[in-house]
Design an enzyme around this catalytic site. Structure first.
Site, PDB file in Angstrom:
ATOM      1  N   HIS A  18      58.029 -23.611  77.276  1.00 52.28           N
ATOM      2  CA  HIS A  18      57.105 -24.371  77.821  1.00 52.28           C
ATOM      3  C   HIS A  18      56.726 -25.698  76.833  1.00 52.28           C
ATOM      4  CE1 HIS A  18      54.343 -22.117  75.275  1.00 52.28           C
ATOM      5  NE2 HIS A  18      54.822 -20.780  75.871  1.00 52.28           N
ATOM      6  N   HIS A  21      56.217 -24.507  73.417  1.00 54.28           N
ATOM      7  CA  HIS A  21      57.334 -24.230  72.407  1.00 54.28           C
ATOM      8  C   HIS A  21      57.758 -25.760  71.899  1.00 54.28           C
ATOM      9  CE1 HIS A  21      57.818 -20.497  74.894  1.00 54.28           C
ATOM     10  NE2 HIS A  21      58.017 -20.012  73.872  1.00 54.28           N
ATOM     11  N   CYS A 128      49.620  -4.120  71.388  1.00 52.20           N
ATOM     12  CA  CYS A 128      49.584  -5.215  72.687  1.00 52.20           C
ATOM     13  C   CYS A 128      51.172  -5.524  72.658  1.00 52.20           C
ATOM     14  CB  CYS A 128      48.953  -6.326  72.077  1.00 52.20           C
ATOM     15  SG  CYS A 128      49.299  -7.850  73.219  1.00 52.20           S
ATOM     16  N   CYS A 131      51.940  -9.331  72.028  1.00 51.38           N
ATOM     17  CA  CYS A 131      52.470  -9.523  70.571  1.00 51.38           C
ATOM     18  C   CYS A 131      53.284  -8.919  69.803  1.00 51.38           C
ATOM     19  CB  CYS A 131      50.755  -9.659  69.755  1.00 51.38           C
ATOM     20  SG  CYS A 131      49.638 -10.531  70.423  1.00 51.38           S
ATOM     21  N   CYS A 145      43.546  -7.843  74.226  1.00 48.97           N
ATOM     22  CA  CYS A 145      43.771  -8.826  73.111  1.00 48.97           C
ATOM     23  C   CYS A 145      43.416 -10.056  73.250  1.00 48.97           C
ATOM     24  CB  CYS A 145      45.461  -8.627  73.099  1.00 48.97           C
ATOM     25  SG  CYS A 145      46.169  -9.819  72.022  1.00 48.97           S
ATOM     26  N   HIS A 148      46.158 -12.075  74.691  1.00 54.33           N
ATOM     27  CA  HIS A 148      46.570 -11.681  75.905  1.00 54.33           C
ATOM     28  C   HIS A 148      45.676 -11.094  76.871  1.00 54.33           C
ATOM     29  CE1 HIS A 148      50.318 -11.842  73.489  1.00 54.33           C
ATOM     30  NE2 HIS A 148      50.614 -12.550  74.546  1.00 54.33           N
ATOM     31  N   LYS A 295      43.551 -22.986  77.780  1.00 55.88           N
ATOM     32  CA  LYS A 295      44.628 -22.564  77.685  1.00 55.88           C
ATOM     33  C   LYS A 295      45.474 -22.995  79.150  1.00 55.88           C
ATOM     34  CE  LYS A 295      47.065 -18.730  75.788  1.00 55.88           C
ATOM     35  NZ  LYS A 295      46.868 -17.319  75.276  1.00 55.88           N
ATOM     36  N   LYS A 298      49.349 -20.479  84.603  1.00 57.22           N
ATOM     37  CA  LYS A 298      50.411 -20.498  85.928  1.00 57.22           C
ATOM     38  C   LYS A 298      49.243 -20.406  87.115  1.00 57.22           C
ATOM     39  CE  LYS A 298      54.859 -19.819  84.615  1.00 57.22           C
ATOM     40  NZ  LYS A 298      55.830 -18.793  84.216  1.00 57.22           N
TER      41      LYS A 298
HETATM   42 ZN   LIG Z   1      48.465  -9.494  72.150  1.00 58.37          ZN
END
Ligand SMILES: [Zn+2]
Length: 504
Positions: A18, A21, A128, A131, A145, A148, A295, A298
């Site tokens: 994405h 990256h 997690c 991660c 997390c 996440h 952030k 989607k």
């Molecule tokens: Zn995480």
């Protein structure tokens, strides 16, 4: 020739790349291209992290065995990096034998040099899978997390091999404070310093009975923890453990995202200290690409597909926008409106228009031949200042500052054309003044092609060749920037570098 070994983080192969990256790869590529321009022996590494449980899960969901899945993902990622003109010299995948060999060797070297650093223990904690990491209470918010918030943390208890990370807090603090090991930007360094000041806990470096990964040396029941495995890629790519690895190692710069600094600025250097391997010189942690301050997501419809972003105005425009507007030092915003505005103002009306006006005047008044006038104009003076400002920004990894210096010269040159009005000089028959102005403009395009090339590799080369210069000369032109040798060049008919897009 000074060497410069540069790496990016290796990406999880569990989904398509994405914009986040892309920011990292394009930023590192811009640095690599700039260092090559300065005559350094650059070795630029990118690659894939293929052993995580998330990868195994993605493979299962797609009905493929994990190797077939990562082979497919590697092709996808590489095709995006080719489209974005990444100039990496090597591409490492953690399923390669050379990496497997290096991971085993580094663990064995730690066991020999610092036998107390590896021990067996029982781990209990919240894991997690996003991660691939046990989470400390400080990394958990509302039971999830921080990175996440939609994933469940999994309570896990198992027998593992541990690494005595706690031993290294003081040494790392003094290496960071002395600048021997640099962590940039300062905001990230301060975070790491606070973390080290609080002291470190030992970490688990293996997982029990995982089918996908590298077996822990001397213990068939355990698999090397995926992060411990992944970090070693930077060393594997140098040929380690073969002795010649020191011809590349240590790395001069690891470029990573701000979310993984604990791995790169604490765990990785501690592993190397334990093994008696030299530390990398610097870690640069960039921010995230956001959508209007949040952030990208989607589900909220604010995730931008990388393919769509490249197709919008071409790869060079996306590279430029990411590095100039989103930025490489902190979180930054991506919106289509802002992308379109920058494209029109900076590339189509700015850089592109300067090139086409200048070349059109050369064609009209001098049959495309650059006049032999060495008069140092105010535009040349501005050009030399821009080169200096550009170099000092780029040396400090301030890519936005580098772009600002180059595009500042674009603005100055467009003003110069208005002020000098070459068409009026032609009409009045003031040939010497016209020659001086056209030669100064050609020298400015030469300078701009070089300065822009780390940002717009494709378009900069196009401009360079339109000036009548050979393609292989662009990379060697830095030392000519004080007095670009353009007299007598046969310039070509200009193509539109950045077409105005049709209304969307
Ligand atoms: Zn995480």
């Amino acid at each position: 020739m000074p060497k410069f070994y540069l790496t990016t983080a290796i990406d999880y192969s569990n989904g398509d790349p994405h914009l986040g990256h892309a920011l990292e790869k394009v930023g590192a590529d811009c640095i690599a291209r700039y260092r090559r321009l300065r005559g350094e022996d650059v070795h630029f590494l990118m690659g894939m992290d293929e052993h995580s449980q998330a990868v195994l899960q993605a493979a299962e969901e797609n009905g493929l065995d994990p190797q077939a899945w990562v082979d497919r993902m590697a092709v996808t990622f590489e095709s995006y990096w080719r489209r974005l003109e990444c100039s990496n010299d090597d591409w490492i995948r953690t399923t390669e034998p050379r990496h497997h060999r290096a991971v085993t060797a580094l663990l064995e070297q730690i066991g020999q040099r610092s036998p107390d650093d590896l021990f067996v223990g029982e781990y209990e904690g919240l894991y997690c899978f996003g991660c691939e990491e046990f989470k400390q209470p400080s990394q958990i918010v509302n039971g999830h997390c921080v990175e996440h918030p939609t994933l469940e943390l999994v309570p896990t208890k198992e027998r593992n091999h541990f690494f005595r990370l706690s031993r290294y807090a003081d040494r790392l603090l003094s290496l960071i404070r002395s600048g021997e090991f640099r962590v940039e930007p300062a905001i990230r360094r301060n975070e790491i310093v606070r973390l080290l000041e609080d002291g470190l806990q030992d970490i688990s470096v293996s997982r029990n009975r995982q089918a996908w990964g590298i077996p822990f040396p001397g213990d068939k029941e355990q698999t090397v923890y995926v992060w411990f495995d992944a970090l070693i890629n930077y060393l594997s790519a140098t040929g380690y453990p073969s002795e010649s690895y020191t011809s590349r190692w240590p790395a001069d710069l690891h470029v990573v995202g701000k979310g993984i600094t604990r791995f790169h600025c604490v765990i990785w250097p501690a592993m190397l200290l334990s093994a008696g391997v030299a530390l990398p010189r610097e870690v640069w942690a960039h921010g995230y690409v956001q959508w209007e301050g949040a952030k990208m997501s989607k589900s909220a419809g604010t995730a931008v597909s990388l393919g769509e972003a490249i197709d919008r105005h071409g790869p060079d425009a996306l590279r430029y926008f990411l590095l100039r507007e989103v930025g490489f030092e902190a979180d930054g915003n991506f919106t289509w409106d802002r992308f379109d505005e920058r494209y029109t103002a900076d590339l189509a009306d700015g850089f592109g228009n300067l090139a086409s006006r200048s070349l059109a005047m050369l064609a009209k008044f001098r049959d495309g031949k650059v006049p032999d006038s060495l008069e140092v104009t105010t535009l040349d003076q501005a050009g030399q200042s821009a080169v200096e400002a550009y170099a000092s920004a780029m040396d400090a990894l301030d890519l936005r500052g580098g772009a600002e210096a180059a595009w500042g010269l674009v603005g100055t040159a467009n003003l110069y054309i208005q002020q000098v009005a070459p068409w009026a000089l032609a009409k009045a028959g003031r040939d010497a003044e016209l020659d001086a102005a056209l030669a100064a403009l050609a020298r400015t395009l030469y300078r701009l092609a070089v300065l822009a090339s780390p940002f717009l590799p494709g378009k900069a080369l196009e401009l360079w060749q339109t000036l009548g210069l050979p393609a292989d000369g662009l990379g060697k032109a830095w030392t000519n920037l004080t007095a670009p040798p353009v007299a007598g060049l046969a310039t070509k008919k200009p193509e539109v570098l950045f077409p105005k897009p049709p209304p969307i």
